[in-house]
Design a protein around this motif. Structure first.
Motif, PDB file in Angstrom:
ATOM      1  N   TRP A 141      28.918   9.580 -28.634  1.00  0.00           N
ATOM      2  CA  TRP A 141      28.372  10.490 -29.650  1.00  0.00           C
ATOM      3  C   TRP A 141      26.870  10.314 -29.791  1.00  0.00           C
ATOM      4  CZ3 TRP A 141      25.855   9.397 -34.242  1.00  0.00           C
ATOM      5  CH2 TRP A 141      25.806   8.040 -34.578  1.00  0.00           C
ATOM      6  N   ASN A 142      26.306   9.221 -29.244  1.00  0.00           N
ATOM      7  CA  ASN A 142      24.869   9.012 -29.400  1.00  0.00           C
ATOM      8  C   ASN A 142      24.297   8.216 -28.219  1.00  0.00           C
ATOM      9  OD1 ASN A 142      22.386   9.178 -30.594  1.00  0.00           O
ATOM     10  ND2 ASN A 142      22.763   7.600 -32.131  1.00  0.00           N
ATOM     11  N   GLU A 144      39.903  25.471 -33.958  1.00  0.00           N
ATOM     12  CA  GLU A 144      39.701  24.237 -33.194  1.00  0.00           C
ATOM     13  C   GLU A 144      39.235  24.544 -31.768  1.00  0.00           C
ATOM     14  OE1 GLU A 144      39.998  21.009 -34.199  1.00  0.00           O
ATOM     15  OE2 GLU A 144      40.469  21.646 -36.227  1.00  0.00           O
ATOM     16  N   ALA A 145      39.832  25.572 -31.163  1.00  0.00           N
ATOM     17  CA  ALA A 145      39.409  25.961 -29.814  1.00  0.00           C
ATOM     18  C   ALA A 145      37.941  26.390 -29.836  1.00  0.00           C
ATOM     19  CB  ALA A 145      40.299  27.076 -29.280  1.00  0.00           C
ATOM     20  N   GLY A 146      37.563  27.126 -30.894  1.00  0.00           N
ATOM     21  CA  GLY A 146      36.169  27.544 -31.050  1.00  0.00           C
ATOM     22  C   GLY A 146      35.237  26.354 -31.173  1.00  0.00           C
ATOM     23  N   MET A 147      35.653  25.337 -31.962  1.00  0.00           N
ATOM     24  CA  MET A 147      34.847  24.118 -32.128  1.00  0.00           C
ATOM     25  C   MET A 147      34.669  23.402 -30.794  1.00  0.00           C
ATOM     26  SD  MET A 147      34.200  24.020 -35.270  1.00  0.00           S
ATOM     27  CE  MET A 147      34.866  24.950 -36.619  1.00  0.00           C
ATOM     28  N   LEU A 148      35.765  23.361 -30.014  1.00  0.00           N
ATOM     29  CA  LEU A 148      35.723  22.682 -28.724  1.00  0.00           C
ATOM     30  C   LEU A 148      34.712  23.369 -27.798  1.00  0.00           C
ATOM     31  CD1 LEU A 148      37.131  20.401 -27.121  1.00  0.00           C
ATOM     32  CD2 LEU A 148      38.594  22.163 -26.151  1.00  0.00           C
ATOM     33  N   ILE A 149      34.762  24.706 -27.768  1.00  0.00           N
ATOM     34  CA  ILE A 149      33.829  25.452 -26.917  1.00  0.00           C
ATOM     35  C   ILE A 149      32.398  25.257 -27.421  1.00  0.00           C
ATOM     36  CG2 ILE A 149      33.128  27.777 -26.209  1.00  0.00           C
ATOM     37  CD1 ILE A 149      36.222  28.455 -26.338  1.00  0.00           C
ATOM     38  N   ALA A 150      32.208  25.336 -28.759  1.00  0.00           N
ATOM     39  CA  ALA A 150      30.872  25.140 -29.332  1.00  0.00           C
ATOM     40  C   ALA A 150      30.347  23.761 -28.963  1.00  0.00           C
ATOM     41  CB  ALA A 150      30.926  25.303 -30.850  1.00  0.00           C
ATOM     42  N   SER A 151      31.242  22.756 -29.020  1.00  0.00           N
ATOM     43  CA  SER A 151      30.831  21.396 -28.707  1.00  0.00           C
ATOM     44  C   SER A 151      30.445  21.263 -27.229  1.00  0.00           C
ATOM     45  CB  SER A 151      31.966  20.441 -29.089  1.00  0.00           C
ATOM     46  OG  SER A 151      31.998  19.336 -28.233  1.00  0.00           O
ATOM     47  N   SER A 167      18.387  17.474 -32.746  1.00  0.00           N
ATOM     48  CA  SER A 167      19.000  18.625 -33.427  1.00  0.00           C
ATOM     49  C   SER A 167      20.363  18.946 -32.810  1.00  0.00           C
ATOM     50  CB  SER A 167      18.054  19.827 -33.421  1.00  0.00           C
ATOM     51  OG  SER A 167      17.905  20.318 -32.128  1.00  0.00           O
ATOM     52  N   ARG A 168      20.517  18.745 -31.489  1.00  0.00           N
ATOM     53  CA  ARG A 168      21.844  18.963 -30.877  1.00  0.00           C
ATOM     54  C   ARG A 168      22.840  17.934 -31.372  1.00  0.00           C
ATOM     55  NH1 ARG A 168      20.577  20.940 -24.655  1.00  0.00           N
ATOM     56  NH2 ARG A 168      19.257  22.651 -25.326  1.00  0.00           N
ATOM     57  N   ARG A 169      22.384  16.679 -31.553  1.00  0.00           N
ATOM     58  CA  ARG A 169      23.305  15.643 -32.033  1.00  0.00           C
ATOM     59  C   ARG A 169      23.756  15.963 -33.457  1.00  0.00           C
ATOM     60  NH1 ARG A 169      20.599  10.253 -32.786  1.00  0.00           N
ATOM     61  NH2 ARG A 169      19.930  11.433 -34.584  1.00  0.00           N
ATOM     62  N   ASN A 170      22.800  16.418 -34.307  1.00  0.00           N
ATOM     63  CA  ASN A 170      23.182  16.774 -35.680  1.00  0.00           C
ATOM     64  C   ASN A 170      24.196  17.922 -35.676  1.00  0.00           C
ATOM     65  OD1 ASN A 170      21.480  14.839 -36.648  1.00  0.00           O
ATOM     66  ND2 ASN A 170      19.788  16.251 -37.059  1.00  0.00           N
ATOM     67  N   ARG A 171      23.958  18.918 -34.830  1.00  0.00           N
ATOM     68  CA  ARG A 171      24.889  20.033 -34.718  1.00  0.00           C
ATOM     69  C   ARG A 171      26.261  19.518 -34.257  1.00  0.00           C
ATOM     70  NH1 ARG A 171      22.486  24.188 -30.845  1.00  0.00           N
ATOM     71  NH2 ARG A 171      20.574  23.440 -31.767  1.00  0.00           N
ATOM     72  N   GLN A 172      26.232  18.571 -33.315  1.00  0.00           N
ATOM     73  CA  GLN A 172      27.467  18.022 -32.776  1.00  0.00           C
ATOM     74  C   GLN A 172      28.273  17.315 -33.872  1.00  0.00           C
ATOM     75  OE1 GLN A 172      28.210  18.869 -29.927  1.00  0.00           O
ATOM     76  NE2 GLN A 172      29.806  17.545 -29.164  1.00  0.00           N
ATOM     77  N   LEU A 180      29.319  23.608 -25.301  1.00  0.00           N
ATOM     78  CA  LEU A 180      28.072  24.333 -25.044  1.00  0.00           C
ATOM     79  C   LEU A 180      26.879  23.605 -25.648  1.00  0.00           C
ATOM     80  CD1 LEU A 180      29.169  28.028 -25.690  1.00  0.00           C
ATOM     81  CD2 LEU A 180      28.744  26.910 -23.491  1.00  0.00           C
ATOM     82  N   ASN A 181      27.116  22.948 -26.787  1.00  0.00           N
ATOM     83  CA  ASN A 181      26.010  22.312 -27.511  1.00  0.00           C
ATOM     84  C   ASN A 181      25.629  20.964 -26.924  1.00  0.00           C
ATOM     85  OD1 ASN A 181      24.222  21.797 -29.876  1.00  0.00           O
ATOM     86  ND2 ASN A 181      25.771  20.254 -30.345  1.00  0.00           N
ATOM     87  N   TRP A 182      26.624  20.178 -26.510  1.00  0.00           N
ATOM     88  CA  TRP A 182      26.408  18.772 -26.171  1.00  0.00           C
ATOM     89  C   TRP A 182      25.878  18.638 -24.754  1.00  0.00           C
ATOM     90  CZ3 TRP A 182      24.900  15.061 -28.713  1.00  0.00           C
ATOM     91  CH2 TRP A 182      25.191  13.724 -28.452  1.00  0.00           C
ATOM     92  N   ARG A 183      24.650  19.126 -24.553  1.00  0.00           N
ATOM     93  CA  ARG A 183      24.048  19.103 -23.223  1.00  0.00           C
ATOM     94  C   ARG A 183      22.677  18.463 -23.282  1.00  0.00           C
ATOM     95  NH1 ARG A 183      26.694  21.681 -19.403  1.00  0.00           N
ATOM     96  NH2 ARG A 183      28.608  22.634 -20.153  1.00  0.00           N
ATOM     97  N   CYS A 184      22.296  17.857 -22.167  1.00  0.00           N
ATOM     98  CA  CYS A 184      20.986  17.225 -22.046  1.00  0.00           C
ATOM     99  C   CYS A 184      19.902  18.295 -22.106  1.00  0.00           C
ATOM    100  CB  CYS A 184      20.932  16.475 -20.718  1.00  0.00           C
ATOM    101  SG  CYS A 184      19.292  15.877 -20.315  1.00  0.00           S
ATOM    102  N   PRO A 185      18.875  18.119 -22.968  1.00  0.00           N
ATOM    103  CA  PRO A 185      17.799  19.111 -23.040  1.00  0.00           C
ATOM    104  C   PRO A 185      16.981  19.162 -21.748  1.00  0.00           C
ATOM    105  CG  PRO A 185      17.712  17.557 -24.890  1.00  0.00           C
ATOM    106  CD  PRO A 185      18.696  17.015 -23.894  1.00  0.00           C
ATOM    107  N   ASN A 186      17.067  18.125 -20.918  1.00  0.00           N
ATOM    108  CA  ASN A 186      16.270  18.066 -19.692  1.00  0.00           C
ATOM    109  C   ASN A 186      16.995  18.707 -18.500  1.00  0.00           C
ATOM    110  OD1 ASN A 186      13.909  17.239 -18.275  1.00  0.00           O
ATOM    111  ND2 ASN A 186      15.127  15.596 -17.358  1.00  0.00           N
TER     112      ASN A 186
END
Ligand SMILES: [Zn+2]
Length: 94
Positions: free
Chosen positions: A81-82, A57-64, A12-17, A66-72
């Motif tokens: 990207w994958n 764009e700055a918002g997207m960068l911050i969202a990315s 789900s994080r990858r899809n969001r990414q 925050l989102n693109w993190r290991c669930p573990n």
């Protein structure tokens, strides 16, 4: 959290990414478009549109970030990207 949960969260994080990436691309496309057709967003001035897009764009960068993190281990997953496994803790992500 067991491995199935980690992989489900990763998907789900990858899809969001991917969605964040597409929106960022759309922003750049809008900037190119306003460059060619400065009147397209009237009554906004082209500079106002560019500033608006830069803020988005700055918002997207911050969202990315925050989102693109290991669930573990919750560390950033880097530029790929994958990734097959987390570059920090090595957990299998897919
Ligand atoms: Zn990790």
């Amino acid at each position: 959290m067991d491995l199935t949960d980690i992989q489900k969260t990763y998907r789900s994080r990858r899809n969001r990414q991917i969605i964040i990436g597409l929106l960022a691309l759309l922003g750049f496309a809008a900037m190119l478009y306003i460059n060619v057709y400065p009147q397209a967003m009237a009554p906004l001035k082209p500079l106002q549109v560019v500033l608006l897009v830069l803020v988005l764009e700055a918002g997207m960068l911050i969202a990315s970030l925050l989102n693109w993190r290991c669930p573990n281990c919750n560390k950033h997953l880097g530029r790929g990207w994958n990734p097959k496994a987390c570059p920090k803790c090595g957990v299998e992500l897919r």
